[in-house]
Write a protein that holds these residues in place. Sequence first.
Motif, PDB file in Angstrom:
ATOM      1  N   GLY A  82      86.133  69.099  69.435  1.00 29.59           N
ATOM      2  CA  GLY A  82      85.992  68.604  68.077  1.00 29.59           C
ATOM      3  C   GLY A  82      86.236  69.680  67.033  1.00 29.59           C
ATOM      4  O   GLY A  82      86.767  70.751  67.313  1.00 29.59           O
ATOM      5  N   SER A  83      85.807  69.388  65.829  1.00 32.79           N
ATOM      6  CA  SER A  83      85.998  70.265  64.677  1.00 32.79           C
ATOM      7  C   SER A  83      84.782  71.163  64.496  1.00 32.79           C
ATOM      8  O   SER A  83      83.730  70.917  65.092  1.00 32.79           O
ATOM      9  CB  SER A  83      86.190  69.409  63.417  1.00 32.79           C
ATOM     10  OG  SER A  83      87.310  68.567  63.567  1.00 32.79           O
ATOM     11  N   PRO A  84      84.893  72.182  63.633  1.00 35.05           N
ATOM     12  CA  PRO A  84      83.721  73.019  63.349  1.00 35.05           C
ATOM     13  C   PRO A  84      82.531  72.151  62.925  1.00 35.05           C
ATOM     14  O   PRO A  84      82.694  71.186  62.173  1.00 35.05           O
ATOM     15  CB  PRO A  84      84.193  73.924  62.209  1.00 35.05           C
ATOM     16  CG  PRO A  84      85.681  74.016  62.417  1.00 35.05           C
ATOM     17  CD  PRO A  84      86.084  72.648  62.909  1.00 35.05           C
ATOM     18  N   GLY A  85      81.358  72.492  63.428  1.00 31.07           N
ATOM     19  CA  GLY A  85      80.153  71.741  63.097  1.00 31.07           C
ATOM     20  C   GLY A  85      79.893  70.541  63.986  1.00 31.07           C
ATOM     21  O   GLY A  85      78.884  69.858  63.842  1.00 31.07           O
ATOM     22  N   GLU A  86      80.826  70.268  64.903  1.00 32.96           N
ATOM     23  CA  GLU A  86      80.666  69.143  65.822  1.00 32.96           C
ATOM     24  C   GLU A  86      80.315  69.630  67.219  1.00 32.96           C
ATOM     25  O   GLU A  86      80.632  70.762  67.584  1.00 32.96           O
ATOM     26  CB  GLU A  86      81.971  68.324  65.931  1.00 32.96           C
ATOM     27  CG  GLU A  86      82.336  67.568  64.696  1.00 32.96           C
ATOM     28  CD  GLU A  86      83.568  66.703  64.897  1.00 32.96           C
ATOM     29  OE1 GLU A  86      83.598  65.611  64.327  1.00 32.96           O
ATOM     30  OE2 GLU A  86      84.501  67.123  65.617  1.00 32.96           O
ATOM     31  N   LEU A  87      79.700  68.742  67.980  1.00 30.86           N
ATOM     32  CA  LEU A  87      79.471  68.989  69.402  1.00 30.86           C
ATOM     33  C   LEU A  87      80.328  68.023  70.197  1.00 30.86           C
ATOM     34  O   LEU A  87      80.312  66.813  69.950  1.00 30.86           O
ATOM     35  CB  LEU A  87      77.993  68.791  69.754  1.00 30.86           C
ATOM     36  CG  LEU A  87      77.040  69.867  69.244  1.00 30.86           C
ATOM     37  CD1 LEU A  87      75.594  69.441  69.441  1.00 30.86           C
ATOM     38  CD2 LEU A  87      77.312  71.199  69.937  1.00 30.86           C
ATOM     39  N   GLY A  88      81.092  68.562  71.141  1.00 29.26           N
ATOM     40  CA  GLY A  88      81.887  67.747  72.040  1.00 29.26           C
ATOM     41  C   GLY A  88      81.107  67.523  73.322  1.00 29.26           C
ATOM     42  O   GLY A  88      80.476  68.440  73.851  1.00 29.26           O
ATOM     43  N   VAL A  89      81.162  66.300  73.811  1.00 30.84           N
ATOM     44  CA  VAL A  89      80.351  65.910  74.964  1.00 30.84           C
ATOM     45  C   VAL A  89      81.189  65.085  75.932  1.00 30.84           C
ATOM     46  O   VAL A  89      81.940  64.203  75.520  1.00 30.84           O
ATOM     47  CB  VAL A  89      79.133  65.065  74.511  1.00 30.84           C
ATOM     48  CG1 VAL A  89      78.345  64.552  75.693  1.00 30.84           C
ATOM     49  CG2 VAL A  89      78.239  65.865  73.575  1.00 30.84           C
ATOM     50  N   THR A  90      81.034  65.375  77.200  1.00 33.92           N
ATOM     51  CA  THR A  90      81.577  64.507  78.237  1.00 33.92           C
ATOM     52  C   THR A  90      80.415  63.652  78.735  1.00 33.92           C
ATOM     53  O   THR A  90      79.387  64.180  79.143  1.00 33.92           O
ATOM     54  CB  THR A  90      82.161  65.317  79.406  1.00 33.92           C
ATOM     55  OG1 THR A  90      83.224  66.143  78.900  1.00 33.92           O
ATOM     56  CG2 THR A  90      82.708  64.406  80.496  1.00 33.92           C
ATOM     57  N   LEU A  91      80.568  62.338  78.631  1.00 33.39           N
ATOM     58  CA  LEU A  91      79.571  61.399  79.140  1.00 33.39           C
ATOM     59  C   LEU A  91      80.026  60.948  80.518  1.00 33.39           C
ATOM     60  O   LEU A  91      81.146  60.458  80.679  1.00 33.39           O
ATOM     61  CB  LEU A  91      79.437  60.183  78.219  1.00 33.39           C
ATOM     62  CG  LEU A  91      78.674  58.985  78.790  1.00 33.39           C
ATOM     63  CD1 LEU A  91      77.202  59.320  78.999  1.00 33.39           C
ATOM     64  CD2 LEU A  91      78.843  57.769  77.903  1.00 33.39           C
ATOM     65  N   LEU A  92      79.148  61.115  81.486  1.00 38.54           N
ATOM     66  CA  LEU A  92      79.420  60.659  82.847  1.00 38.54           C
ATOM     67  C   LEU A  92      78.515  59.468  83.141  1.00 38.54           C
ATOM     68  O   LEU A  92      77.292  59.569  83.006  1.00 38.54           O
ATOM     69  CB  LEU A  92      79.142  61.783  83.847  1.00 38.54           C
ATOM     70  CG  LEU A  92      79.861  63.104  83.576  1.00 38.54           C
ATOM     71  CD1 LEU A  92      79.323  64.197  84.477  1.00 38.54           C
ATOM     72  CD2 LEU A  92      81.350  62.939  83.752  1.00 38.54           C
ATOM     73  N   ILE A  93      79.118  58.365  83.524  1.00 41.39           N
ATOM     74  CA  ILE A  93      78.352  57.194  83.953  1.00 41.39           C
ATOM     75  C   ILE A  93      78.338  57.258  85.464  1.00 41.39           C
ATOM     76  O   ILE A  93      79.356  57.059  86.123  1.00 41.39           O
ATOM     77  CB  ILE A  93      78.991  55.888  83.432  1.00 41.39           C
ATOM     78  CG1 ILE A  93      79.047  55.936  81.895  1.00 41.39           C
ATOM     79  CG2 ILE A  93      78.209  54.680  83.930  1.00 41.39           C
ATOM     80  CD1 ILE A  93      79.820  54.796  81.263  1.00 41.39           C
ATOM     81  N   GLU A  94      77.161  57.587  86.008  1.00 42.51           N
ATOM     82  CA  GLU A  94      77.042  57.918  87.422  1.00 42.51           C
ATOM     83  C   GLU A  94      76.279  56.837  88.181  1.00 42.51           C
ATOM     84  O   GLU A  94      75.049  56.796  88.151  1.00 42.51           O
ATOM     85  CB  GLU A  94      76.337  59.272  87.567  1.00 42.51           C
ATOM     86  CG  GLU A  94      77.104  60.381  86.849  1.00 42.51           C
ATOM     87  CD  GLU A  94      76.389  61.706  86.843  1.00 42.51           C
ATOM     88  OE1 GLU A  94      77.001  62.697  87.283  1.00 42.51           O
ATOM     89  OE2 GLU A  94      75.222  61.751  86.411  1.00 42.51           O
ATOM     90  N   ILE A  95      77.048  55.967  88.827  1.00 44.12           N
ATOM     91  CA  ILE A  95      76.484  54.898  89.650  1.00 44.12           C
ATOM     92  C   ILE A  95      77.257  54.917  90.961  1.00 44.12           C
ATOM     93  O   ILE A  95      78.468  54.690  90.976  1.00 44.12           O
ATOM     94  CB  ILE A  95      76.616  53.525  88.956  1.00 44.12           C
ATOM     95  CG1 ILE A  95      75.907  53.558  87.583  1.00 44.12           C
ATOM     96  CG2 ILE A  95      76.066  52.411  89.839  1.00 44.12           C
ATOM     97  CD1 ILE A  95      76.163  52.338  86.730  1.00 44.12           C
ATOM     98  N   GLU A  96      76.570  55.204  92.051  1.00 41.77           N
ATOM     99  CA  GLU A  96      77.250  55.360  93.342  1.00 41.77           C
ATOM    100  C   GLU A  96      77.875  54.078  93.857  1.00 41.77           C
ATOM    101  O   GLU A  96      79.010  54.077  94.319  1.00 41.77           O
ATOM    102  CB  GLU A  96      76.266  55.920  94.374  1.00 41.77           C
ATOM    103  CG  GLU A  96      76.002  57.393  94.179  1.00 41.77           C
ATOM    104  CD  GLU A  96      75.227  57.992  95.329  1.00 41.77           C
ATOM    105  OE1 GLU A  96      75.434  57.558  96.487  1.00 41.77           O
ATOM    106  OE2 GLU A  96      74.419  58.889  95.070  1.00 41.77           O
ATOM    107  N   ASP A  97      77.147  52.983  93.820  1.00 38.66           N
ATOM    108  CA  ASP A  97      77.631  51.712  94.367  1.00 38.66           C
ATOM    109  C   ASP A  97      78.800  51.204  93.513  1.00 38.66           C
ATOM    110  O   ASP A  97      78.640  50.919  92.325  1.00 38.66           O
ATOM    111  CB  ASP A  97      76.487  50.693  94.392  1.00 38.66           C
ATOM    112  CG  ASP A  97      76.899  49.389  95.029  1.00 38.66           C
ATOM    113  OD1 ASP A  97      77.756  48.682  94.457  1.00 38.66           O
ATOM    114  OD2 ASP A  97      76.349  49.072  96.107  1.00 38.66           O
ATOM    115  N   ALA A  98      79.975  51.086  94.112  1.00 40.26           N
ATOM    116  CA  ALA A  98      81.192  50.712  93.383  1.00 40.26           C
ATOM    117  C   ALA A  98      81.082  49.348  92.718  1.00 40.26           C
ATOM    118  O   ALA A  98      81.549  49.163  91.585  1.00 40.26           O
ATOM    119  CB  ALA A  98      82.399  50.748  94.319  1.00 40.26           C
TER     120      ALA A  98
END
Length: 193
Positions: A82-98
């Motif tokens: 992102g830009s200055p002053g922002e936080l970049g985040v990777t969101l992981l949706i973690e559910i084993e059962d397909a």
Amino acid sequence: MSGVRREEIVDHETYSEGREAFRARVLEVKRPRRVHLGESLTLLFENPLTIRYQIQEMLRAERIVREADIRHEIETYNEILGSPGELGVTLLIEIEDAEVRAAKLREWWALPEHLYLELEDGTRVPARFDARQRGDGRLSSVQYLRFAVGGRAPVAAGVDLPGLECVVQLSDEQRRALAEDLAGAESPQGSTA
């Protein structure tokens, strides 16, 4: 927060030589930047070191060597910060059962609009996301988000999607790590060679 520069990226063979030590360093840096929201959601706050690791891993896995392709990867991954002053985040949706995961990715279509960071004064900062991460009535299990926190480290992270509500107070260590990232403090880069 400045992004990864081209001169920080090495070819995949050189990277492989020092990969284990670099990976260990990155995992240590990620530890205080990982926040679990309930049982299935993980927020990973990114910084230039974690993004550099992702780029190096992509170049290694895909055996990318063309200069234009390397620069494309750098540009693409730097967008996560992102830009200055922002936080970049990777969101992981973690559910084993397909099957369960597939159902939840449809059910949680509106999830990105319901994620937020909370600042010390109680202000909720909603996630900004790329709508292309949703398609055919379902989310991708990996989402890239940005939070315009105005350079202020959050004190909590939350989700208010009905049925998935959760708020997590960030630890002192987590808040310090995010404040350092927002200030542009360089995390020790570690060696890849």
